[in-house]
Design an enzyme around this catalytic site. Structure first.
Site, short mmCIF file in Angstrom:
data_model
loop_
_atom_site.label_atom_id
_atom_site.label_comp_id
_atom_site.label_asym_id
_atom_site.label_seq_id
_atom_site.Cartn_x
_atom_site.Cartn_y
_atom_site.Cartn_z
N GLY A 242 -72.50 57.51 22.45
CA GLY A 242 -71.64 58.69 22.55
C GLY A 242 -71.22 59.18 21.18
O GLY A 242 -71.89 58.92 20.17
N SER A 243 -70.08 59.84 21.14
CA SER A 243 -69.62 60.45 19.90
C SER A 243 -69.11 59.39 18.91
O SER A 243 -68.76 58.27 19.30
CB SER A 243 -68.48 61.42 20.21
OG SER A 243 -67.45 60.72 20.87
N GLY A 247 -66.99 55.77 19.36
CA GLY A 247 -67.33 54.50 18.69
C GLY A 247 -66.18 53.96 17.88
O GLY A 247 -65.91 52.75 17.87
N GLU A 264 -74.46 53.47 19.40
CA GLU A 264 -75.43 54.56 19.23
C GLU A 264 -74.61 55.85 19.26
O GLU A 264 -74.37 56.41 20.32
CB GLU A 264 -76.45 54.55 20.37
CG GLU A 264 -77.33 53.31 20.43
CD GLU A 264 -78.45 53.31 19.40
OE1 GLU A 264 -78.63 54.33 18.70
OE2 GLU A 264 -79.12 52.29 19.29
N CYS A 298 -78.75 63.79 20.52
CA CYS A 298 -78.16 63.13 19.34
C CYS A 298 -79.06 63.36 18.13
O CYS A 298 -78.60 63.36 16.99
CB CYS A 298 -77.97 61.65 19.60
SG CYS A 298 -79.44 60.86 20.25
P1 NAD Z 1 -68.48 61.02 24.43
O1 NAD Z 1 -68.18 60.18 23.25
O2 NAD Z 1 -67.49 62.06 24.82
O3 NAD Z 1 -68.66 60.08 25.72
C1 NAD Z 1 -69.66 59.09 25.76
C2 NAD Z 1 -69.26 58.00 26.73
O4 NAD Z 1 -68.17 57.27 26.18
C3 NAD Z 1 -68.78 58.51 28.07
O5 NAD Z 1 -69.23 57.63 29.08
C4 NAD Z 1 -67.27 58.46 27.95
O6 NAD Z 1 -66.59 58.34 29.16
C5 NAD Z 1 -67.10 57.21 27.11
N1 NAD Z 1 -65.87 57.15 26.31
C6 NAD Z 1 -65.34 58.13 25.55
N2 NAD Z 1 -64.25 57.67 24.89
C7 NAD Z 1 -64.12 56.36 25.23
C8 NAD Z 1 -63.21 55.34 24.87
N3 NAD Z 1 -62.21 55.58 24.03
N4 NAD Z 1 -63.38 54.10 25.40
C9 NAD Z 1 -64.40 53.86 26.25
N5 NAD Z 1 -65.30 54.80 26.64
C10 NAD Z 1 -65.17 56.03 26.13
O7 NAD Z 1 -69.92 61.68 24.19
P2 NAD Z 1 -70.70 62.77 25.06
O8 NAD Z 1 -70.07 64.10 24.89
O9 NAD Z 1 -70.94 62.27 26.44
O10 NAD Z 1 -72.13 62.75 24.34
C11 NAD Z 1 -72.41 63.43 23.16
C12 NAD Z 1 -72.28 62.54 21.95
O11 NAD Z 1 -73.05 61.36 22.10
C13 NAD Z 1 -72.81 63.20 20.69
O12 NAD Z 1 -71.99 62.86 19.61
C14 NAD Z 1 -74.19 62.59 20.54
O13 NAD Z 1 -74.71 62.64 19.23
C15 NAD Z 1 -73.94 61.19 20.99
N6 NAD Z 1 -75.16 60.52 21.43
C16 NAD Z 1 -75.69 59.55 20.61
C17 NAD Z 1 -76.87 58.94 20.97
C18 NAD Z 1 -77.51 57.91 20.09
O14 NAD Z 1 -78.39 57.21 20.57
N7 NAD Z 1 -77.13 57.76 18.84
C19 NAD Z 1 -77.50 59.27 22.18
C20 NAD Z 1 -76.91 60.23 22.98
C21 NAD Z 1 -75.73 60.85 22.59
#
Ligand code: NAD
Length: 509
Positions: A242-243, A247, A264, A298
């Protein structure tokens, strides 16, 4: 009251989602407050129940309970469940891909590609199950053997993002299962239905081959549900996609309990276009990487670093290609750019474009909303923006189709610009000059986890290790030796002599 056309369309999408789930054998979820929506219309597909701390605790308990028996099953035998999953994915590829389109808004070709990636990683994992090699090293002591063995780790928690709603789960789960781990998955709250479909298929695969289906658990909800996985000491590895913001919230909490993290996170990917580049090839690669998946990968291309001598020509050709891109309903043939996931993504895109203007940027084309399917669906034309310099805005990841163009005069500057961002996921160079290509891939070249030559930043193959450096989190998933993250390593020394020599030649007593 009469239904509007958009309401009627949304209802059709909802009925279709129910039919697809039914076709994959999924029971319709108990309605609750988690609303699965389709970005195609903005309408609700299905309401689901959010997991509570008690139900997450129980799910982790079931996964932990299934682990002791699962870890003793020989790895090639464990692969049977992954093989059966692959068969089911092949059988339901069209249906699962259509659900991905409905829920994440990907065009059909990309959604089918995402499910293909799941099948590919299953095949990889099946082969891997016979190759979980440990090394043997020469011992410094006579009559001794020194070696490494790899063992299952425990429960793997998987937190995934909306934009690869099924492939990222498969990367983690196929590998974790052959490694002897059990899995608890918390998908994005934006894509719960595709998760339900995958969970159903995997549980069916397990039952078909006589494996305890409790090896896989699904929990649904937002960050609060994620926290329960993050903080639970029974979760040996937390694989979180995720974002960067997510992380940064997750990693210290897992570290505080000495758990393992595989991160990731976001990218801010660049491509350098050198004067020698094959521009026909470069422009095709750039347009796919920047506008594909509506800029919501991503690995999407966000920064183009073009040699000054060819900048006008490259920008002109990309702009011409952008005008040909059909933006619209991703279920329709010929559409290449689907919707943004939601209003928040659209607002972030518009705010970035306003800021770009304030920082001296010039919008060459795109950025405007295309009002196609009612007020709750957010379609935007991919934007191409020339920037005078590498500003703070350009150094941020805006998860939308904006491509910033910068120019360079010497290759060192181009590499410095490529690396001058907090993230380190993917990068490319388009050049026919071997010195430039090799330099880009060298230790003082790109600092990203993925560095490509004459190909765009997106669209990685599963055979390589996928992931990035710096704020992208340093994790590696999928191919190569990424499996090592899902196992624990033991170093074994075996004395088959009659003496007891100590290491380092120490004499004791
Ligand atoms: P996001 O960070 O909003 O959410 C991702 C996941 O994390 C969701 O399941 C969300 O519920 C969970 N989450 C969020 N905050 C959390 C916390 N504090 N504790 C536990 N879980 C939490 O991201 P998004 O909008 O779903 O996806 C887009 C982002 O993900 C972009 O930044 C993109 O670059 C990144 N991404 C990275 C990869 C990679 O492999 N590097 C792949 C796909 C997406």
């Amino acid at each position: 009251m009469t239904q509007t056309v958009t309401e009627h369309f949304s209802e059709q999408l909802s009925l279709r989602a129910r039919a697809l789930l039914h076709g994959m054998g999924a029971e319709l979820p108990t309605p609750g407050t988690l609303l699965a929506r389709s970005p195609i219309s903005g309408g609700i597909l299905l309401p689901l129940t959010i997991d509570t701390p008690t139900t997450v605790d129980a799910a982790i308990g079931r996964a932990a309970g299934a682990f002791p028996a699962w870890r003793t099953v020989p790895a090639p035998v464990r692969a049977a469940v992954v093989r059966r999953l692959a068969e089911l994915l092949v059988a339901h590829q069209g249906a699962l891909a259509e659900l991905v389109t409905l829920e994440a808004g990907k065009i059909s070709a990309e959604a089918l590609g995402e499910v293909q990636e799941m099948i590919d990683v299953c095949e990889f994992a099946i082969g891997l199950s016979r190759q979980l090699y440990g090394a043997t090293m020469p011992s410094e002591r006579p009559g001794h053997r020194l070696m490494e063995t790899w063992h299952p780790l425990g429960v793997v928690g998987v937190i995934s993002a909306f934009n690869f709603p099924v492939a990222v789960w498969a990367w983690n789960t196929a590998i974790a299962l052959v490694c002897g781990d059990t899995v608890v998955w918390k998908p994005s709250e934006t894509t719960p239905l595709t998760a339900l479909a995958c969970h159903t298929l995997l549980r069916r695969a397990a039952v078909d081959v006589g494996v305890n289906p409790e090896v896989h658990q699904l929990v649904q909800g937002d960050a609060t549900v994620g926290h329960a996985l993050v903080d639970d000491p029974r979760v040996a590895l937390l694989s979180a996609t995720g974002s960067v913001r997510m992380g940064a919230a997750v990693a210290p909490r897992v570290a505080a309990r000495f758990g393992r993290c595989l991160l990731e996170l976001g990218g801010n990917n660049a491509a350098i276009v050198a004067p020698s580049a094959d521009l026909d090839l470069a422009v095709r690669g750039i347009v796919f990487a920047a506008a594909g998946t509506a800029g919501q990968r991503c690995t999407s291309l966000r920064r183009l670093i073009v040699h000054r001598s060819i900048a006008d020509e490259v920008v002109g050709r990309i702009a011409a290609a952008y005008t040909q891109l059909r933006v619209g309903n991703p279920l329709e043939e010929g559409v290449l750019v689907g919707p943004l996931i939601d209003e928040r993504a659209y607002t972030a895109m518009q705010e970035a474009l306003v800021r770009a203007g304030q920082e001296g940027g010039v919008i060459v084309c795109g950025g405007e909303r295309v009002d196609l399917i009612g007020p709750d669906a957010y379609y935007a034309r991919p934007a191409l923006v020339r920037m005078p310099k590498h500003t703070e805005l350009v150094r941020e990841e805006t998860f939308a189709p904006i491509l910033y163009v910068l120019t360079y005069d010497d290759f060192d500057t181009a590499i410095a610009l490529n690396n001058d961002v907090p993230q380190g996921l993917s990068s490319s160079v388009f050049t026919l000059d071997q010195r430039e290509a090799e330099r880009f891939l060298s230790a003082d070249g790109s600092d990203c986890g993925i560095a490509n030559v004459n190909i765009g930043t997106s669209g990685a193959e599963i055979g390589g290790a996928f992931g990035g450096e710096k704020n992208t989190g340093g994790g590696r998933e999928s191919g190569s030796d990424s499996w090592k993250a899902y196992m624990r390593r033991a170093t074994n020394t075996i004395n088959y002599s009659t003496e007891l020599p100590l290491a380092q030649g120490i004499h004791f007593g």
